[in-house]
Write a protein that holds these residues in place. Structure first.
Motif, PDB file in Angstrom:
ATOM      1  N   ALA B  34       0.900  -1.031  -0.132  1.00 55.78           N
ATOM      2  CA  ALA B  34       0.009  -0.032  -0.056  1.00 55.78           C
ATOM      3  C   ALA B  34       0.842   1.397   0.182  1.00 55.78           C
ATOM      4  O   ALA B  34       1.923   1.251   0.492  1.00 55.78           O
ATOM      5  N   TYR B  36       0.807   5.696   1.025  1.00 59.52           N
ATOM      6  CA  TYR B  36       0.110   6.369   1.923  1.00 59.52           C
ATOM      7  C   TYR B  36       0.843   7.921   1.384  1.00 59.52           C
ATOM      8  O   TYR B  36       1.963   7.892   1.243  1.00 59.52           O
ATOM      9  N   GLN B  38       1.281  11.727   3.319  1.00 59.11           N
ATOM     10  CA  GLN B  38       1.051  12.395   4.636  1.00 59.11           C
ATOM     11  C   GLN B  38       1.644  13.731   4.422  1.00 59.11           C
ATOM     12  O   GLN B  38       2.793  13.998   4.143  1.00 59.11           O
ATOM     13  N   LYS B  42      -0.983  16.015   9.674  1.00 59.40           N
ATOM     14  CA  LYS B  42      -1.897  15.379   9.288  1.00 59.40           C
ATOM     15  C   LYS B  42      -1.532  13.707   9.509  1.00 59.40           C
ATOM     16  O   LYS B  42      -0.401  13.404   9.465  1.00 59.40           O
ATOM     17  N   ALA B  43      -2.593  12.961   9.492  1.00 55.97           N
ATOM     18  CA  ALA B  43      -2.547  11.376   9.591  1.00 55.97           C
ATOM     19  C   ALA B  43      -2.338  11.204   8.029  1.00 55.97           C
ATOM     20  O   ALA B  43      -2.742  11.854   7.125  1.00 55.97           O
ATOM     21  N   PRO B  44      -1.710  10.059   7.790  1.00 55.41           N
ATOM     22  CA  PRO B  44      -1.506   9.672   6.527  1.00 55.41           C
ATOM     23  C   PRO B  44      -2.787   9.448   5.627  1.00 55.41           C
ATOM     24  O   PRO B  44      -3.766   9.050   6.460  1.00 55.41           O
ATOM     25  N   LEU B  46      -4.572   6.792   2.748  1.00 58.88           N
ATOM     26  CA  LEU B  46      -4.364   5.718   1.791  1.00 58.88           C
ATOM     27  C   LEU B  46      -4.570   6.127   0.478  1.00 58.88           C
ATOM     28  O   LEU B  46      -5.587   6.702  -0.185  1.00 58.88           O
ATOM     29  N   TYR B  49      -3.861   0.671  -3.136  1.00 55.46           N
ATOM     30  CA  TYR B  49      -3.553  -0.723  -2.191  1.00 55.46           C
ATOM     31  C   TYR B  49      -3.507  -1.949  -3.192  1.00 55.46           C
ATOM     32  O   TYR B  49      -3.711  -1.734  -4.268  1.00 55.46           O
ATOM     33  N   ALA B  50      -2.907  -2.838  -2.814  1.00 52.45           N
ATOM     34  CA  ALA B  50      -2.851  -4.149  -3.578  1.00 52.45           C
ATOM     35  C   ALA B  50      -1.796  -3.763  -4.568  1.00 52.45           C
ATOM     36  O   ALA B  50      -1.899  -4.172  -5.790  1.00 52.45           O
ATOM     37  N   GLN B  55      -7.355   3.843  -4.313  1.00 52.44           N
ATOM     38  CA  GLN B  55      -8.395   3.784  -3.147  1.00 52.44           C
ATOM     39  C   GLN B  55      -9.610   5.055  -3.770  1.00 52.44           C
ATOM     40  O   GLN B  55      -9.087   5.897  -4.306  1.00 52.44           O
ATOM     41  N   TYR B  87       4.586   7.011   1.826  1.00 59.54           N
ATOM     42  CA  TYR B  87       5.141   5.862   2.670  1.00 59.54           C
ATOM     43  C   TYR B  87       4.395   4.778   1.861  1.00 59.54           C
ATOM     44  O   TYR B  87       3.473   4.782   1.342  1.00 59.54           O
ATOM     45  N   GLN B  89       4.102   0.469   2.423  1.00 60.21           N
ATOM     46  CA  GLN B  89       3.718  -0.157   3.584  1.00 60.21           C
ATOM     47  C   GLN B  89       3.473  -1.988   2.936  1.00 60.21           C
ATOM     48  O   GLN B  89       2.704  -1.908   2.204  1.00 60.21           O
ATOM     49  N   ALA B  91       1.737  -5.326   3.262  1.00 63.63           N
ATOM     50  CA  ALA B  91       0.399  -5.337   3.564  1.00 63.63           C
ATOM     51  C   ALA B  91       0.038  -6.779   3.905  1.00 63.63           C
ATOM     52  O   ALA B  91      -1.322  -6.817   3.682  1.00 63.63           O
ATOM     53  N   PHE B  99       6.643  -0.138   7.452  1.00 64.63           N
ATOM     54  CA  PHE B  99       6.502   0.917   6.402  1.00 64.63           C
ATOM     55  C   PHE B  99       8.002   1.194   5.734  1.00 64.63           C
ATOM     56  O   PHE B  99       8.965   0.885   6.624  1.00 64.63           O
TER      57      PHE B  99
END
Lengths: 121, 108
Positions: B34, B36, B38, B42-44, B46, B49-50, B55, B87, B89, B91, B99
């Motif tokens: 995955a 991300y 950021q 702030k929060a990361p 998404l 994915y895969a 997303q 980043y 990750q 998964a 990460f």
């Protein structure tokens, strides 16, 4: 939509236990894995662990001896306890939802805003 | 543990540029990856994915590719709001999530 909110003390003394709670709103906590992730200032992300709504847990091996996670489905909350903290545990702590894409793997699709925890006497 | 290594650690680019960030896993992870974004304070968020699935709600200028050990995140035409840290990750649900160290995308 689902939102997460971390809560807990912003200051913890060395050797004590850090305790945080994540409240899930706008949806049910059931049938998902939930994680805690932390980020020291100016550094990268570190996964701490995850919990399923059944109470099943998996922890980062580097923190496993000090971490306990729990879930309270009646309150739509899950929690983190990290014992014997040191200054190295000072970080922003995030809670996040784990979404599973079957054989395609997982991802963290919803995050809390994060809460800063400082370990200091 | 599987280690995730991103390159470069930082990159400078201009609005409209095409940018590629690389993530390498220390062992094969199929498509269990995955990405991300950021922004400071702030929060990361998404993005992918895969390895290559976008997303919901993420602009189509973002794309991901790769499998096994080598993965890339591409931004086809940089917009001002894309300047952030990215980043990757690992998964795989049966392994510890890890990460990459992050790639900071800065304005040239």
């Amino acid at each position: 939509q689902v939102q997460l909110q971390e809560s807990g003390p912003g200051l913890v003394k060395p050797s004590e236990t850090l305790s945080l709670t994540c409240t899930v709103s706008g949806g049910s906590i059931s049938s998902y894995y939930w994680s805690w992730i932390r980020q020291p200032a100016g550094k990268g992300l570190e996964w701490i662990g995850r919990i399923y709504t059944s109470g099943s847990t998996n922890y980062n091996p580097s923190l496993k001896s000090r971490v306990t996670m729990s879930v309270d489905t009646s309150k739509n909350q899950f929690s983190l306890k990290l014992s014997s903290v040191t200054a190295a545990d000072t970080a922003v702590y995030y809670c996040a939802r784990v979404v599973r894409f079957g054989e395609l793997g997982d991802a963290f699709d919803i995050w809390g805003q994060g809460t800063m925890v400082t370990v200091s006497s | 543990d599987i280690q995730m290594t991103q390159s470069p650690s930082s990159v400078s680019a201009s609005v409209g540029d095409r940018v590629t960030i690389t993530c390498r896993a220390s062992q094969g992870i199929s498509s269990w990856l995955a990405w991300y974004q950021q922004k400071p304070g702030k929060a990361p968020k998404l993005l992918i994915y895969a390895a290559s699935s976008l997303q919901s709600g993420v602009p189509s200028r973002f794309s991901g590719s790769g499998s096994g050990t080598d993965f890339t995140l591409t931004i086809s035409s940089l917009q001002p709001e894309d300047f952030a840290t990215y980043y990757c990750q690992q998964a795989n649900s049966f392994l510890m999530y890890t990460f990459g160290q992050g790639t900071k995308l800065e304005i040239k």
